[in-house]
Every structure is written in C-alpha cells, then in structure tokens.
Design a protein around this motif. Structure first.
Motif, short mmCIF file in Angstrom:
data_model
loop_
_atom_site.label_atom_id
_atom_site.label_comp_id
_atom_site.label_asym_id
_atom_site.label_seq_id
_atom_site.Cartn_x
_atom_site.Cartn_y
_atom_site.Cartn_z
N GLY A 47 -5.35 10.01 -7.97
CA GLY A 47 -4.28 9.31 -8.66
C GLY A 47 -3.18 8.76 -7.76
N ARG A 48 -3.27 9.00 -6.47
CA ARG A 48 -2.26 8.51 -5.53
C ARG A 48 -2.42 7.01 -5.32
NH1 ARG A 48 0.52 11.72 -1.16
NH2 ARG A 48 1.90 10.18 -0.24
N LEU A 49 -1.29 6.28 -5.19
CA LEU A 49 -1.37 4.85 -4.89
C LEU A 49 -2.02 4.66 -3.53
CD1 LEU A 49 2.00 3.28 -6.08
CD2 LEU A 49 -0.29 2.79 -6.92
N LEU A 50 -3.02 3.80 -3.48
CA LEU A 50 -3.76 3.58 -2.25
C LEU A 50 -3.01 2.66 -1.28
CD1 LEU A 50 -7.27 3.24 -3.86
CD2 LEU A 50 -6.49 5.09 -2.37
N ASP B 36 3.30 -0.62 -2.80
CA ASP B 36 3.94 -1.93 -2.65
C ASP B 36 2.96 -3.06 -2.35
OD1 ASP B 36 6.47 -0.75 -3.06
OD2 ASP B 36 6.65 -0.29 -0.91
N TRP B 37 1.68 -2.78 -2.32
CA TRP B 37 0.66 -3.79 -2.02
C TRP B 37 -0.46 -3.76 -3.05
CZ3 TRP B 37 1.44 -7.27 1.81
CH2 TRP B 37 2.44 -6.98 2.74
N THR B 38 -0.22 -3.26 -4.22
CA THR B 38 -1.27 -3.08 -5.23
C THR B 38 -1.96 -4.38 -5.59
OG1 THR B 38 -0.17 -1.13 -6.11
CG2 THR B 38 -1.75 -2.25 -7.56
N ASP B 39 -1.19 -5.45 -5.82
CA ASP B 39 -1.80 -6.74 -6.18
C ASP B 39 -2.72 -7.24 -5.08
OD1 ASP B 39 -0.58 -6.76 -8.64
OD2 ASP B 39 1.09 -8.03 -7.99
N LYS B 40 -2.28 -7.13 -3.85
CA LYS B 40 -3.10 -7.57 -2.71
C LYS B 40 -4.36 -6.70 -2.59
CE LYS B 40 -3.02 -8.70 2.21
NZ LYS B 40 -4.16 -9.53 2.04
N LEU B 41 -4.20 -5.40 -2.74
CA LEU B 41 -5.34 -4.49 -2.68
C LEU B 41 -6.39 -4.87 -3.72
CD1 LEU B 41 -6.75 -1.74 -1.82
CD2 LEU B 41 -5.44 -0.74 -3.70
N LEU B 42 -5.98 -5.08 -4.95
CA LEU B 42 -6.91 -5.43 -6.03
C LEU B 42 -7.56 -6.79 -5.78
CD1 LEU B 42 -4.89 -4.12 -9.10
CD2 LEU B 42 -6.83 -3.02 -7.96
N HIS B 43 -6.77 -7.76 -5.33
CA HIS B 43 -7.29 -9.09 -5.04
C HIS B 43 -8.34 -9.03 -3.91
CE1 HIS B 43 -7.37 -13.42 -4.44
NE2 HIS B 43 -7.14 -13.22 -3.14
N ASP B 44 -7.99 -8.35 -2.81
CA ASP B 44 -8.91 -8.29 -1.66
C ASP B 44 -10.13 -7.44 -1.95
OD1 ASP B 44 -7.29 -9.99 -0.24
OD2 ASP B 44 -6.30 -8.41 0.91
N ALA B 45 -9.99 -6.38 -2.76
CA ALA B 45 -11.16 -5.57 -3.15
C ALA B 45 -12.14 -6.41 -3.95
CB ALA B 45 -10.71 -4.35 -3.94
N VAL C 38 -11.76 1.16 -8.00
CA VAL C 38 -10.34 0.82 -7.81
C VAL C 38 -10.01 -0.43 -8.62
CG1 VAL C 38 -8.61 0.13 -6.10
CG2 VAL C 38 -10.30 1.89 -5.52
N ARG C 39 -10.90 -1.42 -8.56
CA ARG C 39 -10.69 -2.66 -9.33
C ARG C 39 -10.63 -2.39 -10.82
NH1 ARG C 39 -15.27 -4.80 -7.12
NH2 ARG C 39 -16.04 -4.96 -9.23
N ASP C 40 -11.58 -1.57 -11.30
CA ASP C 40 -11.67 -1.31 -12.74
C ASP C 40 -10.44 -0.58 -13.27
OD1 ASP C 40 -14.11 -2.57 -12.66
OD2 ASP C 40 -15.30 -0.72 -12.80
N LEU C 41 -9.83 0.29 -12.47
CA LEU C 41 -8.62 0.99 -12.91
C LEU C 41 -7.42 0.04 -13.02
CD1 LEU C 41 -8.56 4.37 -10.94
CD2 LEU C 41 -8.80 4.04 -13.39
N ARG C 42 -7.38 -0.98 -12.16
CA ARG C 42 -6.31 -1.99 -12.13
C ARG C 42 -4.91 -1.41 -11.91
NH1 ARG C 42 -8.11 -7.03 -15.22
NH2 ARG C 42 -10.29 -6.62 -15.51
N THR C 43 -4.85 -0.21 -11.35
CA THR C 43 -3.56 0.41 -11.08
C THR C 43 -3.28 0.52 -9.58
OG1 THR C 43 -4.49 2.64 -11.06
CG2 THR C 43 -3.68 1.80 -13.19
N GLY C 44 -4.32 0.35 -8.77
CA GLY C 44 -4.17 0.55 -7.33
C GLY C 44 -4.17 2.01 -6.94
N GLN C 45 -4.53 2.89 -7.89
CA GLN C 45 -4.55 4.32 -7.62
C GLN C 45 -5.95 4.78 -7.23
OE1 GLN C 45 -3.04 5.38 -11.53
NE2 GLN C 45 -1.25 6.30 -10.54
N CYS C 46 -5.98 5.88 -6.47
CA CYS C 46 -7.25 6.51 -6.14
C CYS C 46 -7.85 7.05 -7.43
CB CYS C 46 -7.02 7.64 -5.15
SG CYS C 46 -8.49 8.67 -4.86
N PRO C 47 -9.10 6.73 -7.72
CA PRO C 47 -9.74 7.24 -8.94
C PRO C 47 -9.92 8.76 -8.91
CG PRO C 47 -11.03 5.45 -7.98
CD PRO C 47 -9.95 5.79 -7.00
N ARG C 48 -9.79 9.38 -7.75
CA ARG C 48 -10.00 10.82 -7.62
C ARG C 48 -8.71 11.62 -7.74
NH1 ARG C 48 -14.01 8.42 -8.21
NH2 ARG C 48 -15.67 8.14 -6.74
#
Length: 190
Positions: free
Chosen positions: A34-37, A40-49, A22-32
C-alpha cells in the motif's frame, strides 16, 4: 504463450508486482504493502507503466511477425536484449543494487540452461561437432550477452555444478570438443 506484464519490485516491502497491477489500482500504490511507489509522481508512474507494457506488447508482436516472414532473415535475440539492458540503464541499476543483481542472476541462469538445451539433439545427446549451429556459437553469444549485462562478472549467469539451477548432467556449458578442422580454423583466426 501470452506476453506477461513487466515485473517490478517495491523497494519498501521488497515484493514483486506487475505493472498491470499498479495500473489497475490507479493509485500509484504498491499492491502488496500500500505504500506510494513514486510519491509526487503518481501520474507519471501510471502513464509510463501503461506505455512500457504497451511497448512490450508491440515489440513482441513485431518480432514475432519478423520471425515468421518468409525469406532469409534471421533475427539476433542478443541484440534486442543488449539494447534493452544498456539503453534502459539496467546495467547501472544492477551495479548499484547488489540485491537486484543477486535476484536477476538465477533468472538469467535459468534462461541460459534452457537455451543451452536448444543445442541438443536426440533426447539430450549433444549435437555432434561440425553438425551446424551447436553449443559453442550459442554459448559464445551468451557469454557476450552476460559480459554486456554484467561487466566485471567473469562467469556471471553461468550455473555452478552444485547450483539447483544448473543444467542437467551432460549439458554443454564448457568449450566445444575440438574436431579435426578446428585447429586449422584457430590458426587462420590468429
């Protein structure tokens, strides 16, 4: 063995992913799928991951260092597991998501069977009664851990005899055989 990235599951497609993916994609999308995980919280998701994976690396490194420190300190693994489960809130998640609980129980059973194997001596022979730490103390700690992880699940985490994850025949999953001094210890404890 290297520390692996924390696993997660996409609730949309139901497939497992690693936080590092998830971090490596930097989009907040499911790598499988493509849906946003976390819409509206993508930055927080990437930061916390990123923080969670780094914290896991630091925790493992610190615990390894403590284990290797000479002296008379012995770490208690169940205390780390209990803190992770209770403080993160996974016990609530497992209670609220029966499918997640059903998926996690086989993993815990696999770990339990592996840990039970540590109590053996001489290629699978159970450790003799009174020969130091054996199946009963470890099993007791595991039962307490399972009770903490899954309140209300009386034998959650223990392999069934017909289960594919059941330990090999002769594995110590029941009570320890009674030895001559055990009855006296039981009476003293009562």
């Amino acid at each position: 063995m290297a520390v692996t990235s924390i696993e997660a599951r996409c609730r949309h497609c139901g497939r497992d992913v690693h936080l590092s993916e998830v971090r490596d994609l930097r989009t907040g999308q499911c790598p499988r799928c493509g849906r946003l995980l976390a819409p509206d919280w993508t930055d927080k998701l990437l930061h916390d991951a990123t923080r969670a994976d780094a914290a896991l690396q630091h925790l493992v490194a610190a615990l390894r260092a403590l284990r290797r420190t000479p002296g008379h300190l012995s770490l208690r693994p169940h205390s780390v597991l209990r803190n992770l489960v209770e403080e993160v809130g996974w016990d609530d998640d497992l209670a609220a998501e029966p499918e997640l609980l059903a998926d996690e129980l086989p993993e815990l059973r696999r770990l339990h069977a592996r840990w039970e194997g540590l109590a053996r001596t001489d290629r699978g022979a159970p450790a003799p009664a009174g020969a130091g730490p054996g199946p009963a103390p470890r099993q007791g700690r595991f039962r307490r851990l399972v009770a903490t992880l899954f309140p209300g699940h009386r034998e959650a985490g223990f392999p069934r005899a017909s289960s594919p994850s059941a330990p090999p025949t002769g594995a110590a999953v029941g009570p320890r055989p009674q030895g001559p001094g055990d009855r006296d210890r039981q009476l003293e404890a009562a």
